[in-house]
Design an enzyme around this catalytic site. Structure first.
Site, PDB file in Angstrom:
ATOM      1  CG  HIS A 166      -1.963   1.054   1.211  1.00 33.89           C
ATOM      2  ND1 HIS A 166      -1.758   2.303   1.751  1.00 33.89           N
ATOM      3  CD2 HIS A 166      -3.219   1.060   0.691  1.00 33.89           C
ATOM      4  CE1 HIS A 166      -2.852   3.032   1.580  1.00 33.89           C
ATOM      5  NE2 HIS A 166      -3.742   2.311   0.940  1.00 33.89           N
ATOM      6  CG  ASP A 182      -8.155  -2.941  -2.980  1.00 35.00           C
ATOM      7  OD1 ASP A 182      -9.362  -2.719  -2.831  1.00 35.00           O
ATOM      8  OD2 ASP A 182      -7.314  -2.045  -3.155  1.00 35.00           O
TER       9      ASP A 182
END
Length: 457
Positions: A335, A394
């Site tokens: 991320h 995700d």
């Protein structure tokens, strides 16, 4: 040339030549970015975002600073109005309630609602959960789109025409508009998908009316499924997903877009559509679709899903651009901000495991946990990432949506259904605190030159 539906999107040789000209005359030399200390992506060389504003809406924590001033990566934390989102989720789930509406109230108005306040807020959202008469027939059904995000954006722009106070940016009116859009988004997204599905594949066209007594998560399943049936765990998992996707700091691309566009003084519908356009991008809201497709590829090429060595060998091929889409990316891992862990993935994972047991998909869930562990080790070893790498939200959300039977076309729109709560909060914050239109600087590096008369070129 006559424009027909057949050639409307055809790229001619002339267009290709113009594109090549644009490419050759717009390429900026890479060393210039370093020379002028340009923070590309509004991030420094360490990946830390450039400070462009202040907010009280949410906070992302991924590191801590010791007494010497040195920064160290830590397990990620996400706070909504100062409240740990994991504690927030634990609170409403322990009371066997849905939490997205409460999260929306907290984000927009800055405090946890009392029971009477929450009940009235949910009642208002239920009253707003409708769209203008004949809107489905005249707007949504007229020209269905295969891209539901674009259909959603078109519908939002059309709602401007139905609002007698569309351009009024006084705070009470903006709050009203935001609450209406929050309530309308599930209808616009689901109806757009149903229209696309029917126009493309045929079959029956079943449009359910929303129920004002149901939560946002329940209404999504109610509207989408032909029989409108769902289990409590299915609705609970979707609700938690909406809470976790509702907000993520002012610097994420779509929320920053909200601030930028709002600062111009434009209307709520234009601001929301701008943010939808940002979220649609595969680098932002479409990431979980890539995760799902990657796992379909892994399942095809890895025979024993419990063999960690076989999994590692295939992930190594993906990492070295020899497998899947050959980008070298293991989607769902890492991320831009978080380092050791993503709190959203941490909070979501347990619900995904529960649903996998209910759906008889535990084997796939265990494959995901194996990939998560092995991929983190491989990436850390191969890329020497300074801040660590872990699974992001995700990584699990796509699998969760697939277990819910949600069509892939709705994955990103569901993200939008959640994130409009955050966009609304940031629009309100920008309107209250806005002093200037947001206008960062760009340095021109084109040398000056003389104009040449047309006959001399």
């Amino acid at each position: 040339m006559e424009i027909t539906e057949k050639n409307f999107s055809f790229v001619t040789q002339d267009i290709k030549e113009l594109a090549n000209k644009a490419r050759s005359n717009n390429k900026i030399s890479e060393p210039l970015y370093e020379k002028y200390q340009v923070k590309r992506g509004l991030r420094d060389l360490n990946g830390k975002g450039v400070l462009t504003g202040l907010t009280e809406i949410s906070e992302i924590v991924s590191s801590y600073t010791d007494e010497s001033g040195k920064s160290h990566p830590c397990d990620g934390k996400l706070y909504y109005r100062g409240i740990d989102v994991e504690n927030f989720i634990a609170g409403f789930t322990q009371e066997k309630r849905f939490g997205f509406e409460e999260a929306t109230y907290l984000l927009m108005f800055g405090e946890l609602p009392s029971k009477p306040q929450l009940d009235r807020f949910k009642e208002m959202l239920g009253e707003y959960r409708q769209i203008p008469p004949n809107f489905v027939r005249d707007i949504i059904m007229k020209k269905p789109s295969k891209d539901i995000m674009n259909a959603l954006a078109r519908s939002v722009l059309m709602l401007y025409s139905y609002d007698n106070k569309a351009d009024d940016i006084s705070l009470p009116n903006v709050v009203r508009q935001c609450m209406q859009l929050i309530s309308e988004f599930p209808l616009l997204a689901v109806y757009s998908y149903i229209a696309y599905k029917q126009s493309t594949f045929g079959g029956s066209l079943i449009i359910h009316e929303p129920r004002p007594d149901l939560s946002t998560a329940e209404n999504i399943l109610w509207l989408l499924r032909t029989d409108s049936k769902y289990t409590k765990l299915e609705a609970q998992l979707l609700d938690v997903s909406l809470v976790l996707h509702a907000e993520h700091g002012g610097g994420n691309n779509s929320t920053f877009t909200t601030h930028v566009v709002t600062s111009s003084g434009t209307d709520t519908y234009s601001a929301v559509v701008s943010s939808l356009g940002s979220l649609k991008g595969p680098k932002h809201g479409g990431a979980n679709i890539k995760v799902v497709k990657m796992f379909e590829d892994i399942k095809e090429h890895v025979e024993d899903w419990n063999d960690e060595e076989e999994i590692a060998e295939y992930l190594d091929l993906i990492l070295h651009k020899k497998a899947f889409d050959k980008t070298g990316l293991i989607y769902g891992m890492g991320h831009a901000v978080y380092s050791l862990s993503d709190p959203r993935a941490r909070a979501f994972k347990g619900y995904v495991e529960k649903l996998s047991k209910q759906k008889g998909m535990e084997e796939e869930y265990h494959l995901m946990t194996n990939v998560e562990k092995i991929a983190a080790e491989l990436i850390a070893k191969e890329r020497k990432i300074y801040k660590g790498v872990s699974a992001n939200v995700d990584f699990y959300s796509g699998f969760a949506y697939r277990m819910l039977g949600l069509p892939m076309e709705l994955y990103t729109p569901i993200f939008a259904i959640a994130r409009i709560s955050g966009w609304s909060a940031h629009r309100i914050e920008e309107l209250i605190n806005c002093g200037k239109i947001i206008r960062p600087a760009y340095m021109n590096v084109q040398e000056r030159r003389d104009y040449i008369p047309l006959e001399d070129r």
